[in-house]
Design a protein around this motif. Structure first.
Motif, PDB file in Angstrom:
ATOM      1  N   THR A 167     -86.206 104.031 -60.425  1.00  0.00           N
ATOM      2  CA  THR A 167     -87.191 103.048 -61.146  1.00  0.00           C
ATOM      3  C   THR A 167     -87.747 103.763 -62.431  1.00  0.00           C
ATOM      4  O   THR A 167     -87.706 103.008 -63.428  1.00  0.00           O
ATOM      5  N   GLY A 168     -88.254 104.426 -62.142  1.00  0.00           N
ATOM      6  CA  GLY A 168     -88.765 105.752 -63.358  1.00  0.00           C
ATOM      7  C   GLY A 168     -87.835 105.804 -63.755  1.00  0.00           C
ATOM      8  O   GLY A 168     -88.530 106.225 -65.559  1.00  0.00           O
ATOM      9  N   THR A 169     -86.861 106.616 -63.622  1.00  0.00           N
ATOM     10  CA  THR A 169     -86.102 107.605 -64.036  1.00  0.00           C
ATOM     11  C   THR A 169     -84.992 106.854 -64.737  1.00  0.00           C
ATOM     12  O   THR A 169     -84.846 107.106 -65.539  1.00  0.00           O
ATOM     13  N   TYR A 170     -84.753 105.678 -64.071  1.00  0.00           N
ATOM     14  CA  TYR A 170     -83.121 104.731 -64.563  1.00  0.00           C
ATOM     15  C   TYR A 170     -83.841 103.780 -65.055  1.00  0.00           C
ATOM     16  O   TYR A 170     -82.607 102.865 -65.362  1.00  0.00           O
ATOM     17  N   GLY A 171     -85.326 103.592 -64.391  1.00  0.00           N
ATOM     18  CA  GLY A 171     -85.231 101.729 -65.476  1.00  0.00           C
ATOM     19  C   GLY A 171     -84.596 101.108 -64.269  1.00  0.00           C
ATOM     20  O   GLY A 171     -84.440  99.733 -64.603  1.00  0.00           O
ATOM     21  N   LEU A 172     -84.445 101.574 -62.961  1.00  0.00           N
ATOM     22  CA  LEU A 172     -83.376 100.250 -62.164  1.00  0.00           C
ATOM     23  C   LEU A 172     -84.412  99.287 -61.780  1.00  0.00           C
ATOM     24  O   LEU A 172     -85.397  99.625 -61.743  1.00  0.00           O
ATOM     25  N   ALA A 173     -84.100  97.757 -61.919  1.00  0.00           N
ATOM     26  CA  ALA A 173     -84.933  96.874 -61.616  1.00  0.00           C
ATOM     27  C   ALA A 173     -84.327  96.523 -60.628  1.00  0.00           C
ATOM     28  O   ALA A 173     -84.119  96.842 -58.661  1.00  0.00           O
ATOM     29  N   ASP A 174     -85.776  96.105 -59.388  1.00  0.00           N
ATOM     30  CA  ASP A 174     -85.701  95.163 -57.815  1.00  0.00           C
ATOM     31  C   ASP A 174     -85.794  96.904 -57.330  1.00  0.00           C
ATOM     32  O   ASP A 174     -85.042  96.517 -56.153  1.00  0.00           O
ATOM     33  N   ALA A 175     -85.641  97.402 -57.167  1.00  0.00           N
ATOM     34  CA  ALA A 175     -85.245  98.855 -56.612  1.00  0.00           C
ATOM     35  C   ALA A 175     -85.609  98.729 -54.929  1.00  0.00           C
ATOM     36  O   ALA A 175     -84.602  98.694 -53.921  1.00  0.00           O
ATOM     37  N   ALA A 176     -87.065  97.884 -54.842  1.00  0.00           N
ATOM     38  CA  ALA A 176     -87.244  98.348 -53.278  1.00  0.00           C
ATOM     39  C   ALA A 176     -86.900  97.747 -53.079  1.00  0.00           C
ATOM     40  O   ALA A 176     -86.566  97.637 -51.190  1.00  0.00           O
ATOM     41  N   ALA A 177     -87.067  96.474 -53.084  1.00  0.00           N
ATOM     42  CA  ALA A 177     -85.797  95.343 -52.648  1.00  0.00           C
ATOM     43  C   ALA A 177     -84.417  95.803 -52.708  1.00  0.00           C
ATOM     44  O   ALA A 177     -84.083  94.801 -51.543  1.00  0.00           O
TER      45      ALA A 177
END
Length: 381
Positions: free
Chosen positions: A321-331
């Motif tokens: 999330t922090g490095t690549y801006g992926l959304a909803d990573a935990a889900a």
């Protein structure tokens, strides 16, 4: 942004403009003959010639290197290639995040066929993930499956029988999750490319490498390894796309040819996983005769590893999330956890049955893709 580092020249332009039926598909491996990569892609090419009315040419270690294959596919220099996605961390971030969970395959309920389970889970996830297929489309790739190695062990110059033995050791790690595992056990992770493992061990740059026992032959490590501790760190290496195809090549195929490609791709994943597991098992059986001690990790190391893997999921999610801006990573990772457990069950008992594994991959994954609309149809699922 494209990963391409090439200028699209005359040769590539001709390849892209020539009908598929009138040209040979260039299949690039980037690895030597004898390993699971070549085994899978050579068989893939043969099956296409038999069933899809196309000619193929397989390049083991010529035309493009491993690092050059992704941009080579993008530019049409290769039609099909074996892609190691962590080489391009940002461009393939969606699938790299999933691949970094590969220690789930042996944590908790331990799979009896970790490579098969993890490959199945990743494929099941990616072909139903609109962000993933869009990521491949941005690179001019069509995703046609993932493979995974046999489970990782500690291949060392001195015996590792307990957590105390690994503390303070220098350990080669090929991915972030394995580096963090080493640190959790008090070892020092060292980032060294896979093709430098032999030199690093022989010169005592590292005390151990975390790798599949298949590397005892594939990497020539029988000459320098003195002990193998199985069970830890566990997991597999899963950032492996066995069959990525150039988008233009894929679109140039008829629906019937695309169906044949999907069938051959299912077979290719089974070939890779089966070959990797067989080579690892054969090497472990041969190791004592070569003066190498094979040690089963004690339960305390297995328990600590399972606890580490559970806790590391949060680290993976926050990192991507922090490095690549992926959304909803935990889900997304919650879905992966469920899929890994599903595939542990589906692949149980198949370790020596390559044909059954290929049939499973076809039935559960590839047969459900519409060859006329894949991959664009995934976005509407």
């Amino acid at each position: 942004m494209s990963i391409s580092k090439f200028i699209l020249g005359t040769v590539a332009a001709v390849a892209l403009s020539t009908p598929v039926s009138a040209q040979s598909l260039k299949v690039v491996v980037g690895k030597a003959e004898g390993g699971p990569e070549f085994f899978a892609l050579e068989n893939f090419a043969k099956r296409l010639e038999d069933t899809a009315d196309v000619k193929t040419r397989v390049f083991p270690m010529s035309l493009l290197s491993l690092a050059e294959i992704p941009p080579g596919i993008s530019d049409g220099i290769a039609d099909v290639g074996y892609v190691i996605t962590p080489y391009y961390a940002a461009e393939f971030a969606e699938v790299n995040m999933v691949a970094e969970t590969a220690m789930l395959a042996t944590a908790g309920t331990r799979s009896d066929y970790p490579g098969a389970a993890m490959a199945g889970a990743i494929m099941d996830y990616v072909v139903n993930c609109a962000e993933c297929t869009a990521m491949y489309a941005a690179q001019n790739h069509v995703y046609l499956g993932s493979s995974a190695t046999a489970d990782y062990a500690l291949l060392c110059t001195t015996p590792i029988r307990s957590s105390d033995d690994i503390a303070g050791r220098k350990v080669r790690a090929g991915a972030g999750n394995y580096s963090r595992w080493a640190e959790a056990f008090g070892a020092t992770p060292v980032s060294i490319p896979g093709n430098e493992m032999y030199e690093a061990l022989s010169q005592r740059v590292v005390d151990c490498t975390m790798a599949s026992p298949a590397e005892l032959t594939a990497g020539g490590l029988f000459d320098v390894v003195k002990s193998v501790t199985t069970g830890v760190p566990g997991g597999v290496y899963a950032g492996l796309n066995t069959v990525n195809m150039n988008s233009g090549t894929w679109q140039g195929l008829s629906t019937e040819q695309k169906t044949a490609v999907l069938r051959a791709a299912a077979e290719a994943q089974a070939d890779f996983v089966w070959k990797s597991a067989k080579d690892a098992a054969d090497n472990l059986a041969a190791a004592p005769g070569k003066g190498i001690e094979v040690i089963a990790a004690p339960q305390e190391m297995l328990d600590r590893t399972s606890a580490y893997v559970s806790g590391d999921l949060e680290t993976i999610a926050s990192g991507y999330t922090g490095t690549y801006g992926l959304a909803d990573a935990a889900a997304k990772l919650e879905k992966v956890v469920a899929l890994v457990e599903k595939w542990k069950g589906l692949t149980s008992g198949l370790a020596e049955d390559r044909d059954a594994l290929a049939a499973l991959y076809w039935d559960e994954i590839f047969s459900k893709l519409d060859p006329a609309t894949y991959p664009s149809s995934v976005a509407s699922n």
